[in-house]
Motif scaffolding. Sequence first.
Motif, PDB file in Angstrom:
ATOM      1  N   GLU A 189       0.893  -1.136  -0.164  1.00  0.00           N
ATOM      2  CA  GLU A 189      -0.074  -0.078   0.047  1.00  0.00           C
ATOM      3  C   GLU A 189       0.840   1.216  -0.059  1.00  0.00           C
ATOM      4  O   GLU A 189       1.794   1.230   0.704  1.00  0.00           O
ATOM      5  CB  GLU A 189      -0.983  -0.033   1.237  1.00  0.00           C
TER       6      GLU A 189
ATOM      7  N   THR B 209       0.451   1.665  -3.146  1.00  0.00           N
ATOM      8  CA  THR B 209       0.581   1.163  -4.709  1.00  0.00           C
ATOM      9  C   THR B 209      -0.510   0.158  -5.071  1.00  0.00           C
ATOM     10  O   THR B 209      -1.522   0.436  -5.978  1.00  0.00           O
ATOM     11  CB  THR B 209       1.916   0.833  -4.835  1.00  0.00           C
TER      12      THR B 209
ATOM     13  N   ARG C 209      -3.437  -2.516  -3.392  1.00  0.00           N
ATOM     14  CA  ARG C 209      -4.233  -2.781  -2.335  1.00  0.00           C
ATOM     15  C   ARG C 209      -4.703  -4.075  -2.051  1.00  0.00           C
ATOM     16  O   ARG C 209      -4.726  -4.964  -3.150  1.00  0.00           O
ATOM     17  CB  ARG C 209      -5.359  -1.849  -2.193  1.00  0.00           C
TER      18      ARG C 209
ATOM     19  N   ASP D  62      -6.398  -6.465  -4.943  1.00  0.00           N
ATOM     20  CA  ASP D  62      -6.138  -5.789  -6.328  1.00  0.00           C
ATOM     21  C   ASP D  62      -5.791  -7.163  -6.950  1.00  0.00           C
ATOM     22  O   ASP D  62      -4.943  -8.125  -6.504  1.00  0.00           O
ATOM     23  CB  ASP D  62      -5.162  -4.943  -6.232  1.00  0.00           C
TER      24      ASP D  62
ATOM     25  N   ILE E 174      -2.896  -2.707 -13.063  1.00  0.00           N
ATOM     26  CA  ILE E 174      -3.742  -3.429 -12.188  1.00  0.00           C
ATOM     27  C   ILE E 174      -5.155  -3.655 -13.045  1.00  0.00           C
ATOM     28  O   ILE E 174      -5.708  -2.649 -13.768  1.00  0.00           O
ATOM     29  CB  ILE E 174      -4.384  -2.385 -10.926  1.00  0.00           C
TER      30      ILE E 174
ATOM     31  N   SER F  61     -12.399   0.164 -10.774  1.00  0.00           N
ATOM     32  CA  SER F  61     -12.094   1.465 -10.492  1.00  0.00           C
ATOM     33  C   SER F  61     -10.601   1.963 -10.354  1.00  0.00           C
ATOM     34  O   SER F  61     -10.232   2.983 -10.387  1.00  0.00           O
ATOM     35  CB  SER F  61     -12.808   1.720  -9.161  1.00  0.00           C
ATOM     36  N   ARG F  62      -9.903   0.778 -10.382  1.00  0.00           N
ATOM     37  CA  ARG F  62      -8.404   1.195 -10.355  1.00  0.00           C
ATOM     38  C   ARG F  62      -7.455   0.598 -11.370  1.00  0.00           C
ATOM     39  O   ARG F  62      -6.335   0.245 -11.516  1.00  0.00           O
ATOM     40  CB  ARG F  62      -7.967   0.321  -8.935  1.00  0.00           C
ATOM     41  N   TRP F  63      -8.129   0.375 -12.699  1.00  0.00           N
ATOM     42  CA  TRP F  63      -7.640  -0.025 -13.946  1.00  0.00           C
ATOM     43  C   TRP F  63      -6.553   0.957 -14.013  1.00  0.00           C
ATOM     44  O   TRP F  63      -6.653   2.315 -14.105  1.00  0.00           O
ATOM     45  CB  TRP F  63      -8.576   0.262 -15.098  1.00  0.00           C
TER      46      TRP F  63
ATOM     47  N   GLY G  28       0.733   1.975 -10.274  1.00  0.00           N
ATOM     48  CA  GLY G  28       1.603   3.003  -9.195  1.00  0.00           C
ATOM     49  C   GLY G  28       2.840   3.736  -9.858  1.00  0.00           C
ATOM     50  O   GLY G  28       3.317   3.172 -11.041  1.00  0.00           O
TER      51      GLY G  28
END
Length: 258
Positions: free
Chosen positions: A78, A80, A82, A85, A235, A240-242, A246
Motif C-alpha cells: 500500500e 500502490t 491494495r 487488487d 492493475i 475503478s483501479r484500472w 503506481g
Amino acid sequence: MDTEAELTRRGRSAPGPGEERPRSASGPGSARSLARRGLQALPTWRGAAALGVLCTVFLLLFSNFVVQPFLIPSKSMEPTLRVGDRVLVNKLAYRFGDQPQRGDVVVFDGTGSFVREPAAENPVAGLVRGAASALGIGEPSETDFVKRVVGLGGDDVVCCDAGGRIKVNGVPVDEPYLYPGDAPSKVPFRIVVPLGTLWVMGDHRSQSRDSRDHLGEPGGGMVPVERVIGRADWIGWPVSRWGAAGPRGGGTADGGHG
C-alpha cells in the motif's frame, strides 16, 4: 348430391368444422421429432465444451508465458497495491536480456530467500491450486511475493542518512510511493547486494516483511534475479483501479539512479 363422395374429399383434405386434425407422427411434438432435435443439440454441447477447454488451455498458456494475473493478499505494498487488487504481471519484461531496475515492482518466487523449500503436496491439489492461481481466481502460491526493487547487484544500500532517507551508492533515494506517514525504514541496515540478486522492500514499510527481515537467514533476504516471475505493470481489477501499477519511482533525489 353425392354425400359419400363429399366425405371422401373432405377426409383427404382439411377437416371440417368441429373435427379434430389428426396428429402427424413426425410433428414438432412427436417423440421422433424430439429425439431428432436432441441429436442435433448434442454436437452443439460438445462444441461448447470443446471451446471451453480450448479457451482454458489458451488462458493457462498465456498466463504462464506472457501475462499472469496475481492477487494481492496483504497490505505490504500500500498505497500502490491494495488487498484484493489483481495485478497483471508482465512475464516478458525480463525475458529478452532486460534486467530488473530500481523502482520496479516485481513478483518473485521467494523459495530460498524469503521462505524455505515447501513440503511436497498432493499432485492433484497442487495442479488445481496452480491453475487457479495462474488464472487469477485463487490465492497466490505461499512462495510468491510482490515487492519493489530498491537495490541491484553490486549496490551499497544504507538506511538511513541524516534526513531519514535510504541511500544507494551514497546517493539519497526519492521514494514518492511510500505509505503516508511511514519512514523509509525503522530498522537500520547496510548491505552490499551480491551480483545476480536484488534487495527488495514493500511500499508500506511498517507492514512489510521484506529483505530487511531475512538478513540473518540463508540467502540473506536477497532475491536471485532468476527467481523473478515478472514485473507488475498494470492493475486489472477492480475496474475503478484500472491502470498502471503506481509510480515507478525509486530514483535518487537528483532524478538519476545513483
